[in-house]
Design an enzyme around this catalytic site. Structure first.
Site, mmCIF file in Angstrom:
data_model
loop_
_atom_site.group_PDB
_atom_site.id
_atom_site.type_symbol
_atom_site.label_atom_id
_atom_site.label_comp_id
_atom_site.label_asym_id
_atom_site.label_seq_id
_atom_site.Cartn_x
_atom_site.Cartn_y
_atom_site.Cartn_z
ATOM 1 C CD GLU A 100 -2.898 1.257 0.240
ATOM 2 O OE1 GLU A 100 -2.362 1.556 -0.835
ATOM 3 O OE2 GLU A 100 -4.115 1.364 0.433
ATOM 4 C CG ASP A 104 -5.063 9.266 6.350
ATOM 5 O OD1 ASP A 104 -5.690 9.422 7.402
ATOM 6 O OD2 ASP A 104 -4.715 10.223 5.638
HETATM 7 P P1 IMP Z 1 -7.312 5.424 4.784
HETATM 8 O O1 IMP Z 1 -7.795 6.655 5.506
HETATM 9 O O2 IMP Z 1 -6.218 4.718 5.538
HETATM 10 O O3 IMP Z 1 -8.475 4.526 4.463
HETATM 11 O O4 IMP Z 1 -6.688 5.930 3.431
HETATM 12 C C1 IMP Z 1 -7.441 5.916 2.257
HETATM 13 C C2 IMP Z 1 -6.692 6.311 1.035
HETATM 14 O O5 IMP Z 1 -6.630 7.720 1.032
HETATM 15 C C3 IMP Z 1 -5.249 5.861 0.872
HETATM 16 O O6 IMP Z 1 -5.114 4.576 0.318
HETATM 17 C C4 IMP Z 1 -4.753 6.915 -0.095
HETATM 18 O O7 IMP Z 1 -5.081 6.551 -1.420
HETATM 19 C C5 IMP Z 1 -5.521 8.132 0.314
HETATM 20 N N1 IMP Z 1 -4.704 9.033 1.147
HETATM 21 C C6 IMP Z 1 -4.673 9.135 2.487
HETATM 22 N N2 IMP Z 1 -3.813 10.084 2.901
HETATM 23 C C7 IMP Z 1 -3.280 10.591 1.759
HETATM 24 C C8 IMP Z 1 -2.293 11.622 1.504
HETATM 25 O O8 IMP Z 1 -1.724 12.270 2.394
HETATM 26 N N3 IMP Z 1 -2.003 11.843 0.186
HETATM 27 C C9 IMP Z 1 -2.588 11.165 -0.838
HETATM 28 N N4 IMP Z 1 -3.496 10.210 -0.639
HETATM 29 C C10 IMP Z 1 -3.829 9.925 0.644
HETATM 30 MG MG MG Z 2 -4.459 4.129 -1.969
#
Ligand code: IMP
Ligand code: MG
Length: 178
Positions: A100, A104
């Site tokens: 991955e 986040d």
């Molecule tokens: P989650 O919040 O862990 O579910 O992250 C979801 C998705 O948001 C990740 O797989 C990334 O594609 C995108 N994402 C989260 N933070 C960032 C960032 O700082 N820059 C670009 N994409 C992000």
């Molecule tokens: Mg992603």
């Protein structure tokens, strides 16, 4: 400084630091899984560049495949429905390593793990280039983390801002005040 669409970003992790860390992650995974056969699953789009660089440094008999997570609003009361698409391999009994770009909140990776576990793999671990500990709400931290970073938006090296910026060779952070 780099401008992407309406925002300004500044260098946060340089290309040579990324390259060193990617090599060290690949070495660690290759040691941990020595003697085992691994199926790497890279999550598109964001992880494509990291996956390519990581995988070329893996020294294990292994395969790699690319999947996407599709989210759509269902008609039912449960709301969002997620699906892992593009998986053609049988993952039963396999040692899976998910690649991955960034974890986040952790919601995406936990969904992916849950969906993949239905296929009966013998193990699942997560290798993420970036991890935002302050935003993470999941149960289990990724097993392999390149860089733990502050809770600020980043682009480059595969990561995008509204589809742009993936081609930057370094990782850039949104400028303070933007
Ligand atoms: P989650 O919040 O862990 O579910 O992250 C979801 C998705 O948001 C990740 O797989 C990334 O594609 C995108 N994402 C989260 N933070 C960032 C960032 O700082 N820059 C670009 N994409 C992000
Ligand atoms: Mg992603």
């Amino acid at each position: 400084m780099v401008s992407i669409l309406d925002k300004n970003f500044e260098t946060f992790i340089q290309a040579d630091e990324i390259a060193n860390e990617v090599k060290s992650l690949a070495r660690k995974i290759s040691e941990d899984y020595a003697g085992k056969e691994v199926l790497f699953l890279s999550i598109l789009n964001g992880a494509f560049m990291f996956a390519a660089d990581l995988y070329r440094n893996i020294s294990l008999p292994s395969q790699i495949s690319f999947v996407k997570v599709q989210s759509y609003a269902g008609m039912e009361s449960t709301g969002r429905v997620d699906e892992v698409i593009g998986l053609t391999e049988d993952i039963k009994g396999k040692e899976l390593v998910i690649i991955e770009d960034i974890v986040d909140s952790g919601i995406t990776i936990e969904k992916v793990k849950k969906l993949l576990s239905k296929g009966g793999p013998s193990s699942i671990s997560v290798c993420t280039l970036l991890f935002k500990p302050d935003a993470f709400q999941g149960q289990q931290k990724p097993e392999y983390i390149g860089f733990a970073i502050p809770n600020k938006f980043v682009v480059g090296y595969g990561l995008d801002y509204n589809g742009y910026g993936r081609n930057l060779e370094e990782i850039c952070q949104l400028k303070t005040g933007e």
